[in-house]
Write an enzyme that holds these catalytic residues in place. Structure first.
Site, PDB file in Angstrom:
ATOM      1  N   SER A 243       0.843  -1.183   0.000  1.00  0.00           N
ATOM      2  CA  SER A 243       0.000   0.000   0.000  1.00  0.00           C
ATOM      3  C   SER A 243       0.890   1.249   0.000  1.00  0.00           C
ATOM      4  CB  SER A 243      -0.948  -0.029   1.206  1.00  0.00           C
ATOM      5  OG  SER A 243      -1.904   1.005   1.142  1.00  0.00           O
ATOM      6  N   ASP A 467      -8.511  -5.268  -6.264  1.00  0.00           N
ATOM      7  CA  ASP A 467      -8.156  -4.038  -5.553  1.00  0.00           C
ATOM      8  C   ASP A 467      -8.773  -2.836  -6.261  1.00  0.00           C
ATOM      9  OD1 ASP A 467      -6.934  -1.940  -4.188  1.00  0.00           O
ATOM     10  OD2 ASP A 467      -4.953  -2.882  -4.163  1.00  0.00           O
ATOM     11  N   HIS A 501      -7.946  -4.638  -1.639  1.00  0.00           N
ATOM     12  CA  HIS A 501      -6.672  -4.063  -1.222  1.00  0.00           C
ATOM     13  C   HIS A 501      -6.103  -4.767   0.002  1.00  0.00           C
ATOM     14  CE1 HIS A 501      -3.594  -1.005  -1.107  1.00  0.00           C
ATOM     15  NE2 HIS A 501      -3.883  -0.686   0.134  1.00  0.00           N
TER      16      HIS A 501
END
Length: 520
Positions: A243, A467, A501
């Site tokens: 991330s 995601d 995600h």
């Protein structure tokens, strides 16, 4: 249905979302932070069926007022302590913070040059470590965190509670502590031990608040390397991040190509997309619209807890995927006590179950609980500053030139990393699931030029097909740009599943397996 207290309502949410909470991330571990549940009698009954009935109730709105009343009462009884200039890195606001005794703090007393502002005179970096540092100090992995994570990536003797990447760190795991010495920091701008907006401004003796300088990913990485210099670590075996951490991992290899042996970038990007910027802007907007935010100067009063809750709800939507919501919640609604008598309309009709305007669907109760758990645990200004740094991240050559950043030469090809247990480094083959783009985006050549310092740095790029925060196209873009820059040591993989995600936190087998193979 009889009235229920806020406590019992949250208890219902806990039962309904037990599995969800066990997978939750991006919030400090419960052992490090706590939130009080305040008893308050709230009417959760159906809307009135006659003029004599009381007015409609909105427990979700009343809960914000109840929290504020309790915070006010608590502040009057126990005024916030004055900030100190020690390792606490700032004041102790009403939200919980990790205990400073469970992490180490490095104090850097020299100025740190910043991208967008004058140098920061001094700063603290909170960090934790796992595994043994070898004599040559060349078995180090620098682990970069997501937006709101602390340095507590895994359990330690000082803090045995699970960390945010607990299943990936340890003997035989993806980050194998039998081979590597892992270091994880709380980023500059954070609120868990490192210097950030809640820290003392030495020129005023008060918290920086929004006088704190705007940061870039490069600033955060430079602060981390100041820590490495202090520890006598000249080179990293690998820089690993997911991330926001994936951004930092790329930035670390770009700034210090001779010091970073390998790069692992998971569910990240080299150029923040307009969609991600829009999502983070919405979070900051609702937070800054909270009157308690007070342009960032709330440390002597109430934190913007309502804005933080709403911002967290928006963020949570981006962490998972629609198919997962369907599997976990569907269109199910919150279970209610069966009324003794059915509701009857004024014209004599028996009414079906009357929907609530507050959280009613299970997905709504999940988002409500996630926001409730986060709103008093993280500094609002840190959220604003760090999320803005994510928006500003752009490694195209034109963007780097605009920041007056001069690309360093690539890593010497003679210094390719080798495993502590292997005499020679071996590279994984290129992914065949992602051929070169037939219609590359117009900025791809600019990005390839910007990533030229990484030409000789082995890189693992992982993307997740579900995601929506960092769509898989962005990871493909990183891999393509690196290869266009001449890097022949890029391994790229796409993962399936419905976790979105959050896959980098949950898919131990595939994410962990790819990392382990790349690092071994």
């Amino acid at each position: 249905m009889q009235s229920k207290t806020l406590s019992s309502s949250l208890h219902v949410y806990r039962n309904e979302c037990a599995q969800s909470l066990s997978e939750s991330h991006k919030i400090p571990h419960p052992a490090a932070c706590s939130i009080q549940v305040f008893p308050l009698s709230l009417n959760l009954s159906n809307p009135p069926s006659s003029p004599q009935s009381p007015g409609p109730s909105f427990p979700c709105v009343d809960a914000h007022a109840a929290r504020e009343s309790r915070l006010l009462a608590s502040t009057h009884k126990n005024p916030l302590p004055k900030p100190s200039s020690g390792n606490s890195a700032g004041p102790e606001p009403p939200y919980a913070r990790p205990n400073p005794s469970t992490y180490k703090v490095y104090r850097h007393n020299a100025p740190l040059p910043l991208t967008y502002a004058s140098p920061l005179p001094a700063f603290d970096v909170a960090y934790e470590t796992w595994g043994q540092l070898n004599e040559a100090k060349d078995n180090v992995i620098l682990l970069h965190t997501g937006l709101s994570a602390s340095s507590h990536a895994a359990s330690t003797e000082l803090n045995p509670s699970d960390g945010w990447w607990e299943k990936f760190i340890g003997p035989g795991k993806a980050l194998d502590t039998n081979q590597f010495h892992i270091i994880c920091t709380n980023v500059l701008g954070g609120c868990y031990g490192s210097t950030g907006p809640s820290s003392l401004d030495p020129t005023t003796g008060k918290p920086y608040a929004t006088r704190f300088p705007v940061l870039s990913m490069f600033d955060m990485v430079r602060a981390q390397f100041c820590l490495l210099d202090h520890l006598g670590i000249q080179s990293l075996y690998a820089s690993v991040g997911s991330s926001m951490g994936a951004m930092q991992s790329l930035a670390a290899g770009w700034l210090f190509p001779e010091r970073v042996g390998k790069i692992v970038s998971i569910s990240g990007t080299a150029r923040s997309s307009p969609s991600a910027i829009a999502m983070r802007y919405a979070q900051r907007s609702v937070l800054m619209a909270d009157p308690n935010w007070n342009k960032g100067f709330y440390y002597d009063g109430l934190p913007p807890h309502t804005g933080m809750k709403l911002a967290r709800q928006i963020a949570t939507i981006t962490y998972r995927s629609g198919p997962e919501w369907d599997q976990r919640f569907g269109r199910k609604v919150r279970e209610e006590d069966v009324p003794k008598h059915p509701s009857v309309s004024s014209d004599g009709r028996i009414l079906p179950r009357v929907p609530a305007l507050c959280p009613d669907f299970l997905i709504e109760t999940y988002l409500d609980y996630q926001g409730e758990q986060f709103c008093l645990k993280y500094d609002a200004n840190s959220l604003i500053y760090i999320s803005k740094a994510m928006d500003l991240f752009d490694m195209t050559r034109s963007a780097l030139t605009a920041l007056h950043l001069t690309p360093p030469p690539p890593r010497s090809s003679s210094r390719l990393a080798s495993s502590p247990n292997q005499p020679l480094f071996h590279m994984l083959s290129h992914s065949k699931s992602h051929p070169p783009p037939t219609n590359p985006p117009p900025h791809l050549e600019d990005l390839a030029a910007g990533l030229s310092p990484l030409t000789n740095t082995p890189a693992l790029i992982l993307g997740v097909q579900s995601d929506i925060l960092f769509p898989v196209e962005q990871q493909r873009e990183v891999a393509d740009a690196l290869r266009m820059a001449g890097n022949e040591m890029v391994s790229y993989y796409e993962l399936g599943g419905v976790w979105g995600h959050d896959t980098f936190l949950l898919d131990v087998q595939n994410v962990g397996g790819a990392i382990r193979g790349f690092l071994s």
